[in-house]
Design an enzyme around this catalytic site. Structure first.
Site, mmCIF file in Angstrom:
data_model
loop_
_atom_site.group_PDB
_atom_site.id
_atom_site.type_symbol
_atom_site.label_atom_id
_atom_site.label_comp_id
_atom_site.label_asym_id
_atom_site.label_seq_id
_atom_site.Cartn_x
_atom_site.Cartn_y
_atom_site.Cartn_z
ATOM 1 N N HIS A 178 0.855 -1.185 0.000
ATOM 2 C CA HIS A 178 0.000 0.000 0.000
ATOM 3 C C HIS A 178 0.890 1.234 0.000
ATOM 4 O O HIS A 178 2.018 1.198 0.488
ATOM 5 C CB HIS A 178 -0.877 -0.041 1.261
ATOM 6 C CG HIS A 178 -1.965 0.970 1.321
ATOM 7 N ND1 HIS A 178 -1.740 2.281 1.694
ATOM 8 C CD2 HIS A 178 -3.304 0.872 1.099
ATOM 9 C CE1 HIS A 178 -2.889 2.933 1.699
ATOM 10 N NE2 HIS A 178 -3.847 2.112 1.332
ATOM 11 N N ASP A 222 2.878 -5.062 8.150
ATOM 12 C CA ASP A 222 1.670 -4.254 7.973
ATOM 13 C C ASP A 222 0.488 -5.204 8.113
ATOM 14 O O ASP A 222 0.183 -5.979 7.206
ATOM 15 C CB ASP A 222 1.687 -3.586 6.604
ATOM 16 C CG ASP A 222 0.417 -2.776 6.319
ATOM 17 O OD1 ASP A 222 -0.540 -2.848 7.129
ATOM 18 O OD2 ASP A 222 0.378 -2.090 5.284
ATOM 19 N N GLN A 269 -4.629 -5.620 6.880
ATOM 20 C CA GLN A 269 -5.578 -6.532 6.246
ATOM 21 C C GLN A 269 -5.487 -7.957 6.787
ATOM 22 O O GLN A 269 -6.165 -8.846 6.271
ATOM 23 C CB GLN A 269 -5.333 -6.549 4.727
ATOM 24 C CG GLN A 269 -5.481 -5.201 4.047
ATOM 25 C CD GLN A 269 -6.915 -4.709 4.035
ATOM 26 O OE1 GLN A 269 -7.862 -5.471 4.234
ATOM 27 N NE2 GLN A 269 -7.096 -3.414 3.800
ATOM 28 N N LYS A 272 -10.753 -0.982 10.377
ATOM 29 C CA LYS A 272 -10.852 -2.162 9.527
ATOM 30 C C LYS A 272 -11.225 -3.411 10.320
ATOM 31 O O LYS A 272 -11.431 -4.472 9.737
ATOM 32 C CB LYS A 272 -9.535 -2.384 8.773
ATOM 33 C CG LYS A 272 -9.207 -1.267 7.786
ATOM 34 C CD LYS A 272 -7.939 -1.572 7.014
ATOM 35 C CE LYS A 272 -7.494 -0.380 6.169
ATOM 36 N NZ LYS A 272 -8.413 -0.089 5.062
ATOM 37 N N CYS A 331 -4.690 2.535 -3.774
ATOM 38 C CA CYS A 331 -3.466 3.008 -3.107
ATOM 39 C C CYS A 331 -2.335 1.999 -3.262
ATOM 40 O O CYS A 331 -1.565 1.745 -2.333
ATOM 41 C CB CYS A 331 -3.719 3.302 -1.633
ATOM 42 S SG CYS A 331 -4.830 4.691 -1.357
#
Length: 402
Positions: free
Chosen positions: A119, A196, A199, A222, A361
């Site tokens: 991202h 990261d 997700q 999220k 993104c």
């Protein structure tokens, strides 16, 4: 999971006189009633600035705020609440590491490894650091399925490699990267490893000690929590060596005009009044998904992902699916023939179906795939097979229009 839908009032609304089918969960999830009610109750009943007050409301608000830190620690299995730093979200967490770790550990010529599928929030902060300090960025390639090339990854390391920063799950492809193995490779080369988890944390169990990552970042919005709140996990010994990210109140031990000393972890990285209502909402969200069970959520979303990909590949003429890695979850990205993804998204919206279109993104990933943008459907615990079928049927109808 059908009965959990009743916890999300927005799912009962109509869009253009059609039942809402919300498939934009990789961008943000909807919020269960318990999260909104927890935040409302705090504003109405326990609103006071935290940490510095001796009065009842401040003490109670502080207890809730620090209780949220413990909820996060428990959820990702960190060793200590000193390792849990509250931020505004994944983006700020990444900028914090790039700024503070970059200031304390990196010099000109040092290398940071990223992946093709990152991202922008895990690209741009490192580019800014490159402009300031002259670091070198390297990129892990991937194959056409959306699988990172681990042999090429190993070959990227030199004696100047200091950090690897990689997504656990691609927000476009849904690929689940083998970050535990990648962290081991990085550590063997003397480098640190950042995950990261924007997700991944919302979709399946994540244990930072099992991953043995040095940093992990994620966002509250999220994982059914409020916007504007996020988390940076960092190993305590590493965070302790890093300089502060911002200066101000709360992050200090003592201030004179001659010298300032800094507060202990994690407060050294939390300048100013924190979003103590947001942290309470995040804790409520983590309690909510924990009560359901992250393994159960993962199994449900994996089933939806497989069902969606099978129907799309069999029934939509001219479809191109992006991201067919063996380890994949929660995201289905696609294009159809020469149709512009924005046209697909706009027409599906008129049928009550919310998906995401554009570059997501992730423009370097778009370039790798040879496209300007994609359409993306993404799933959460409250989505159903019936909604997937409604989406596929609507897409077939839209495609036939052309």
């Amino acid at each position: 999971m059908q009965h959990y839908r009743d916890d999300f009032p927005i799912l009962g609304r109509e869009v253009y006189h059609r039942p809402l089918v919300y498939l934009d969960n990789a961008a943000t999830t909807q919020k269960p009633r318990c999260v909104v009610e927890a935040m409302t109750a705090q504003y109405y009943e326990t609103n006071a600035n935290v940490h510095r007050g001796v009065h009842f409301l401040s003490q109670r608000a502080t207890d809730l705020h620090e209780g949220a830190r413990e909820a996060v620690r428990r959820f990702i299995n960190a060793r200590s609440t000193a390792e849990i730093v509250f931020t505004r979200g994944t983006t700020e967490s990444l900028n914090l590491v790039a700024s503070s770790f970059g200031e304390g550990f990196l010099k000109a010529g040092d290398e940071v490894i990223l992946s093709t599928m990152e991202h922008h929030s895990n690209i741009v902060p490192w580019q800014l650091l490159r402009e300031r300090k002259g670091i070198v960025l390297k990129v892990i390639p991937m194959d056409d399925r959306g699988v990172l090339d681990l042999d090429a990854y190993r070959a990227l390391f030199t004696d100047r490699t200091r950090l690897v920063s990689c997504c656990h799950v691609s927000n476009v492809l849904g690929t689940i990267n083998p970050v535990a193995e990648m962290a081991r490779i990085a550590h063997d080369a003397g480098a640190y490893f950042l995950v990261d988890g924007a997700q991944s944390v919302p979709h399946f169990p994540v244990d930072v000690q099992a991953l043995n990552c040095d940093f992990l970042v994620f966002s509250g919005h999220k994982i059914y929590g409020p916007t504007g709140i996020g988390v940076l996990y960092g190993k305590e010994a590493l965070l302790d060596k890093m300089p502060p990210y911002q200066g101000g109140g709360e992050m200090i031990a003592r201030v004179t005009f001659e010298r300032t000393t800094y507060e202990r972890l994690p407060f050294k990285f939390e300048a100013g009044t924190p979003d103590y209502v947001g942290t309470h909402g995040l804790a409520a969200a983590l309690d909510y998904v924990s009560a359901i069970g992250m393994e159960r959520i993962a199994a449900h979303e994996d089933d939806l992902t497989r069902h969606c990909m099978e129907r799309l590949s069999c029934e939509i003429e001219g479809i191109r699916l992006f991201g067919e890695a063996p380890a994949k979850t929660s995201v289905v990205a696609f294009n159809v023939g020469h149709l512009h993804p924005m046209d697909l998204g706009t027409l599906l919206d008129r049928l009550g179906i919310a998906i995401r279109t554009g570059h997501h993104c992730a423009q370097p990933l778009m370039a790798r795939c040879g496209v300007e943008g994609m359409a993306r459907a993404s799933f959460a615990l409250y989505n159903t097979r019936e909604e997937v079928d409604t989406f596929v049927d609507a897409l077939r109808r839209v495609v036939r229009m052309f």
